[in-house]
Scaffold this motif. Sequence first.
Motif, mmCIF file in Angstrom:
data_model
loop_
_atom_site.group_PDB
_atom_site.id
_atom_site.type_symbol
_atom_site.label_atom_id
_atom_site.label_comp_id
_atom_site.label_asym_id
_atom_site.label_seq_id
_atom_site.Cartn_x
_atom_site.Cartn_y
_atom_site.Cartn_z
ATOM 1 N N VAL A 279 0.851 -1.193 0.051
ATOM 2 C CA VAL A 279 0.132 -0.212 -0.082
ATOM 3 C C VAL A 279 1.048 1.397 -0.072
ATOM 4 N N GLY A 280 0.419 2.245 -0.635
ATOM 5 C CA GLY A 280 1.265 3.503 -0.920
ATOM 6 C C GLY A 280 0.909 4.464 0.397
ATOM 7 N N ASN A 281 1.784 5.570 0.637
ATOM 8 C CA ASN A 281 1.570 6.524 1.407
ATOM 9 C C ASN A 281 1.539 5.954 3.042
ATOM 10 N N ARG A 282 0.563 6.728 3.659
ATOM 11 C CA ARG A 282 1.020 6.390 5.317
ATOM 12 C C ARG A 282 -0.397 5.718 5.912
ATOM 13 N N ILE A 283 0.170 4.835 6.731
ATOM 14 C CA ILE A 283 -0.834 4.174 7.653
ATOM 15 C C ILE A 283 -0.712 4.701 8.957
ATOM 16 N N ARG A 284 -1.749 5.436 9.598
ATOM 17 C CA ARG A 284 -1.690 6.153 11.045
ATOM 18 C C ARG A 284 -1.218 4.898 12.013
ATOM 19 N N ASP A 285 -0.293 5.019 12.891
ATOM 20 C CA ASP A 285 0.309 4.331 13.999
ATOM 21 C C ASP A 285 0.554 2.832 13.342
ATOM 22 N N GLY A 286 0.597 2.687 12.059
ATOM 23 C CA GLY A 286 1.139 1.336 11.802
ATOM 24 C C GLY A 286 -0.042 0.278 12.125
ATOM 25 N N LYS A 287 -1.333 0.553 12.397
ATOM 26 C CA LYS A 287 -2.457 -0.289 12.723
ATOM 27 C C LYS A 287 -3.460 0.073 11.935
ATOM 28 N N PHE A 288 -4.626 -1.031 11.923
ATOM 29 C CA PHE A 288 -5.651 -1.176 11.164
ATOM 30 C C PHE A 288 -6.450 -2.305 11.433
ATOM 31 N N ALA B 7 11.555 18.388 -10.218
ATOM 32 C CA ALA B 7 10.162 16.957 -10.901
ATOM 33 C C ALA B 7 9.195 17.169 -10.013
ATOM 34 N N ILE B 8 8.169 16.365 -10.539
ATOM 35 C CA ILE B 8 6.909 16.299 -9.770
ATOM 36 C C ILE B 8 6.419 14.787 -9.810
ATOM 37 N N ALA B 9 6.241 14.265 -8.574
ATOM 38 C CA ALA B 9 5.856 12.991 -8.364
ATOM 39 C C ALA B 9 4.325 13.007 -8.395
ATOM 40 N N LEU B 10 3.525 12.111 -9.252
ATOM 41 C CA LEU B 10 2.083 11.904 -9.285
ATOM 42 C C LEU B 10 1.936 10.546 -9.256
ATOM 43 N N GLU B 11 1.233 10.332 -8.082
ATOM 44 C CA GLU B 11 1.106 8.794 -7.592
ATOM 45 C C GLU B 11 -0.388 8.610 -7.310
ATOM 46 N N PRO B 12 -1.080 7.850 -8.542
ATOM 47 C CA PRO B 12 -2.477 7.505 -8.336
ATOM 48 C C PRO B 12 -2.736 6.327 -7.477
ATOM 49 N N GLN B 13 -3.719 6.443 -6.610
ATOM 50 C CA GLN B 13 -4.011 5.265 -5.470
ATOM 51 C C GLN B 13 -5.203 5.691 -4.860
ATOM 52 N N MET B 14 -5.598 4.705 -4.084
ATOM 53 C CA MET B 14 -6.880 5.132 -3.405
ATOM 54 C C MET B 14 -6.411 6.117 -2.495
ATOM 55 N N LEU B 15 -7.406 6.797 -1.513
ATOM 56 C CA LEU B 15 -7.317 8.026 -0.949
ATOM 57 C C LEU B 15 -6.198 7.457 0.307
ATOM 58 N N PRO B 16 -5.037 7.869 0.654
ATOM 59 C CA PRO B 16 -4.158 7.221 1.710
ATOM 60 C C PRO B 16 -4.963 7.021 3.165
ATOM 61 N N ASP B 17 -4.334 6.088 3.642
ATOM 62 C CA ASP B 17 -4.736 5.587 5.015
ATOM 63 C C ASP B 17 -6.278 5.199 4.731
ATOM 64 N N ALA B 18 -6.789 4.466 3.750
ATOM 65 C CA ALA B 18 -8.134 4.097 3.584
ATOM 66 C C ALA B 18 -8.353 2.754 4.809
ATOM 67 N N VAL B 19 -7.310 2.194 4.995
ATOM 68 C CA VAL B 19 -7.355 1.155 6.029
ATOM 69 C C VAL B 19 -8.035 1.631 7.160
ATOM 70 N N ASN B 20 -7.829 2.797 7.521
ATOM 71 C CA ASN B 20 -8.513 3.540 8.907
ATOM 72 C C ASN B 20 -9.707 4.490 8.635
ATOM 73 N N HIS B 21 -10.004 4.422 7.200
ATOM 74 C CA HIS B 21 -10.997 5.481 6.948
ATOM 75 C C HIS B 21 -11.936 4.706 5.717
ATOM 76 N N PRO B 22 -13.061 4.076 6.157
ATOM 77 C CA PRO B 22 -13.694 3.187 5.120
ATOM 78 C C PRO B 22 -14.579 4.044 3.945
ATOM 79 N N SER B 23 -14.668 5.218 4.326
ATOM 80 C CA SER B 23 -15.255 5.976 3.176
ATOM 81 C C SER B 23 -14.287 6.374 2.181
ATOM 82 N N PHE B 24 -12.971 6.149 2.528
ATOM 83 C CA PHE B 24 -12.050 6.483 1.151
ATOM 84 C C PHE B 24 -11.787 5.377 0.149
#
Length: 382
Positions: A117-126, A344-361
């Motif tokens: 999974v990309g980006n951040r997971i809050r506290d490394g827990k879900f 340069a610019i990084a453009l990273e398609p993915q689901m909204l980050p930390d979706a594991v802790n935000h079901p609406s994402f």
Amino acid sequence: MKHSELTKTLVASLAVCLGVMGLGQLGQSETVFAKKTDNGKVEKFDKYKGHQVYEYTVQNKSGLKVSVLSQGGTLHGIYVPKGAKDKRNIIMSFKHTKQYYSKAAKSLYVGQQIGPVGNRIRDGKFKLDGKTVSVPTNENGNTLHSGKHGYNSVRWKGKVGTYHGNPAITLRHTFSSKYTGFPGKVKATTRYVVTDDNQVKVLMSAKSTKDTVFDPTIHAYFNLGQEKTIRDQELTMNSTQRLELNKEKVPTGNLLENKGTYDFTQPKALGSHLDHLITTKEQGFDTMFKVKPDKNDQIAKLSDPKTDRSVTFLSKRNGMVVYSGNSITKKVPFESGAGRQHAAIALEPQMLPDAVNHPSFGDVSLKAGQTKTKEITYKIDY
């Protein structure tokens, strides 16, 4: 492909299968080979930590070329043809593998595969199946880009050939839960496919022995022109909102309206956006936008008016992380020259980050025995 070239390709690919993957991550029953193709080749690139790194290259009929390294499954080049021997790499790269992991560049993840999974997971827990899952943390108590043992950390085995009739690079790796810290033994496959209408398709698939999570991306940095920064290039996005972040850049769950500096509904030079952010702590974008794919799955477009080059980003997912290279310095020796802020610019398609802790994402789950594929397409115009 000449007989001698095919032989070299087969030998190189067999070497990848037999010896360079390390850490006991390969299944013994899996094989690797290079199909005969006039548009693909496998070459020795260099060595990293004592292991051979291979460069896989394919190109379409018009000469659009894609290069990928076995280490990290790194997207090393998208070369736009200008002539028979003159190609411009529109993404940032390094001459040596070790430079991708150097002290100055390792936090940039240049060109690397990011997963599971990309980006951040809050506290490394879900929560997963009603139970709390803890995964390795690597940034302020949070998990960034799946921790230290994600997709970018391993040597992938690969081949060149075709996929649905198009030149393609296929990479495979089997990740154990003991290695990644995420649930399940996961067989991952990533394909880089180049079509004759100048689309570079990245197909990232996974199958797990246990219920787990899966939402990978590619951390490619684009600079479409000849300038040393992306200030004169233009970005548009199908986005009206972005995520609110806490001080550790983790989503709070709230959405903010895109106004002023954050409004990318109309083309405008990136410099005019960046000027308003230069006095902030970030000095640019490190922003998570909510995007809405149109009927063709387009979510964004980056263009360079001076060279008339553009990349259209296609994705079915609802997120796009935009990072404007704020921390790039001259200590980052890109193949195209010394780095600098906003090079340069990084453009990273993915689901909204930390979706594991935000079901609406959105749903980033992967059920045991199920195979899921996440696709990113770069449509190149020049």
